[in-house]
Design a protein around this motif. Structure first.
Motif, short mmCIF file in Angstrom:
data_model
loop_
_atom_site.label_atom_id
_atom_site.label_comp_id
_atom_site.label_asym_id
_atom_site.label_seq_id
_atom_site.Cartn_x
_atom_site.Cartn_y
_atom_site.Cartn_z
N UNK A 80 4.37 25.89 -32.09
CA UNK A 80 4.22 26.29 -33.49
C UNK A 80 2.79 26.00 -33.91
N UNK A 81 2.09 27.05 -34.32
CA UNK A 81 0.68 26.88 -34.67
C UNK A 81 0.50 26.40 -36.11
N UNK A 82 1.44 26.76 -37.00
CA UNK A 82 1.31 26.36 -38.40
C UNK A 82 1.75 24.91 -38.59
N UNK A 83 1.16 24.19 -39.55
CA UNK A 83 1.64 22.85 -39.87
C UNK A 83 3.11 22.91 -40.26
N UNK A 84 3.88 21.93 -39.81
CA UNK A 84 5.32 21.97 -40.03
C UNK A 84 5.73 21.78 -41.48
N UNK A 85 5.11 20.83 -42.18
CA UNK A 85 5.50 20.57 -43.55
C UNK A 85 6.96 20.14 -43.62
N UNK A 86 7.68 20.63 -44.62
CA UNK A 86 9.08 20.24 -44.77
C UNK A 86 10.00 21.00 -43.82
N UNK A 87 9.67 22.23 -43.54
CA UNK A 87 10.59 23.10 -42.82
C UNK A 87 10.15 23.26 -41.38
N UNK A 88 11.03 22.88 -40.47
CA UNK A 88 10.74 23.03 -39.06
C UNK A 88 11.22 24.39 -38.57
N UNK A 89 10.73 24.76 -37.40
CA UNK A 89 11.11 26.05 -36.84
C UNK A 89 12.61 26.13 -36.66
N UNK A 90 13.18 27.28 -36.96
CA UNK A 90 14.63 27.45 -36.83
C UNK A 90 15.03 27.39 -35.36
N UNK A 91 16.23 26.93 -35.07
CA UNK A 91 16.64 26.73 -33.67
C UNK A 91 16.83 28.05 -32.93
N UNK A 92 16.83 27.95 -31.62
CA UNK A 92 17.06 29.12 -30.77
C UNK A 92 18.52 29.55 -30.91
N UNK A 93 18.78 30.84 -31.13
CA UNK A 93 20.18 31.27 -31.30
C UNK A 93 21.01 31.09 -30.03
N UNK A 94 20.37 31.05 -28.87
CA UNK A 94 21.12 30.89 -27.62
C UNK A 94 21.44 29.43 -27.32
N UNK A 95 20.82 28.50 -28.04
CA UNK A 95 21.01 27.07 -27.76
C UNK A 95 21.93 26.39 -28.77
N UNK A 96 22.53 27.17 -29.65
CA UNK A 96 23.48 26.59 -30.60
C UNK A 96 24.77 26.19 -29.88
N UNK A 97 25.61 25.42 -30.56
CA UNK A 97 26.89 25.04 -29.98
C UNK A 97 27.69 26.28 -29.58
N UNK A 98 27.63 27.30 -30.44
CA UNK A 98 28.21 28.61 -30.10
C UNK A 98 27.04 29.58 -29.99
N UNK A 99 26.60 29.91 -28.77
CA UNK A 99 25.42 30.77 -28.61
C UNK A 99 25.58 32.11 -29.33
N UNK A 100 24.51 32.54 -30.00
CA UNK A 100 24.54 33.79 -30.73
C UNK A 100 23.41 34.71 -30.32
N UNK A 101 23.26 35.79 -31.04
CA UNK A 101 22.20 36.76 -30.77
C UNK A 101 21.01 36.49 -31.69
N UNK A 102 19.82 36.99 -31.33
CA UNK A 102 18.68 36.92 -32.25
C UNK A 102 19.03 37.59 -33.57
N UNK A 103 18.42 37.12 -34.64
CA UNK A 103 18.73 37.67 -35.96
C UNK A 103 18.39 39.15 -36.04
#
Length: 258
Positions: free
Chosen positions: A40-63
């Motif tokens: 991630x090139x931008x400073x994180x601040x309060x909000x971090x990068x959203x998680x990978x959809x394939x690495x969730x407890x129930x893997x999903x598709x890209x948005x």
């Protein structure tokens, strides 16, 4: 805090094949900082990068599955995933300078897949490498593996096939934009005793991987595009789309590179 220009310059040096150590010595920036910018090139601040959809407890598709289908086609043609350091990968799709619209479309689609990660372009002789760093590219493109694509099996996961089935034209467009083209052929005919030139458009797709060619032709079949292979002596397979109705379909949904 480093400004964005400094961050971009450091990542560009790394993308050119420089080691983290040499870039750190040249710029005075710590290797840890450069490594963190690769995800991630931008400073994180309060909000971090959203998680990978394939690495969730129930893997999903890209948005954005339409952007994914297009990028998947580009990746299978002119893309690769490389490991930069432990746990960090970069997706690189090589686009010819002759097609600036294609370069923009590639960068936009890649950004829509990982909206919290920076997409940047590295100029090479005659082409640009559209690149983005993420820990999760192998999750999103499981076709990644050692060796050349045509030397290993390339099969879609069921969730990828569902995306291609939902957005077949985006997938076809990505494949044509990477390893295909639209050209104008010509021949001559006798009309009223006079020989006249007759022009007609057609599409070609060429790839050495029989698996990728099969994915292309299977998808063409699903959208009603007629095709035929060309007889060639070389190892690569070329698919021709020349029938008028099929070319019209391709023009409506794909069109020439620009």
């Amino acid at each position: 805090m480093y400004d964005m220009d400094t961050r971009k310059r450091a990542l560009t040096l790394v993308a050119q094949g420089r080691s983290l150590n040499s870039v750190s010595k040249e710029t005075g920036i710590s290797r840890a900082a450069i490594r963190s910018w690769q995800t991630r090139i931008e400073p994180l601040g309060r909000h971090r990068a959203r998680p990978c959809p394939r690495c969730r407890d129930v893997p999903g598709k890209p948005e954005d599955i339409a952007a994914y289908a297009y990028t998947l086609g580009l990746y299978l043609g002119d893309g690769c995933i490389s490991s930069l350091c432990k746990g960090v990968y970069f997706l690189r799709i090589t686009c010819a300078d002759a097609w600036p619209g294609l370069i923009d479309a590639c960068a936009e689609a890649m950004q829509r897949i990982r909206p919290d990660h920076r997409v940047f372009r590295v100029q090479r002789q005659g082409c640009q490498n559209v690149t983005c760093y993420s820990k999760h590219w192998p999750c999103l493109f499981p076709q990644h593996g050692p060796g050349k694509k045509h030397e290993r099996r390339i099969l879609l996961e069921p969730w990828q096939q569902e995306i291609v089935d939902a957005h077949p034209w985006e997938f076809i467009r990505g494949l044509i934009h990477s390893d295909g083209c639209r050209i104008t052929n010509w021949t001559t005919r006798l009309v009223g005793g006079e020989r006249k030139r007759y022009e007609y458009p057609r599409y070609f797709f060429t790839n050495t991987s029989t698996d990728i060619v099969q994915l292309f032709t299977d998808t063409l079949d699903k959208v009603g595009v007629e095709w035929q292979p060309l007889n060639q002596s070389r190892a690569a397979v070329t698919i021709s789309i020349a029938r008028k109705a099929s070319v019209a379909l391709m023009d409506a949904h794909v069109g020439p590179k620009h």
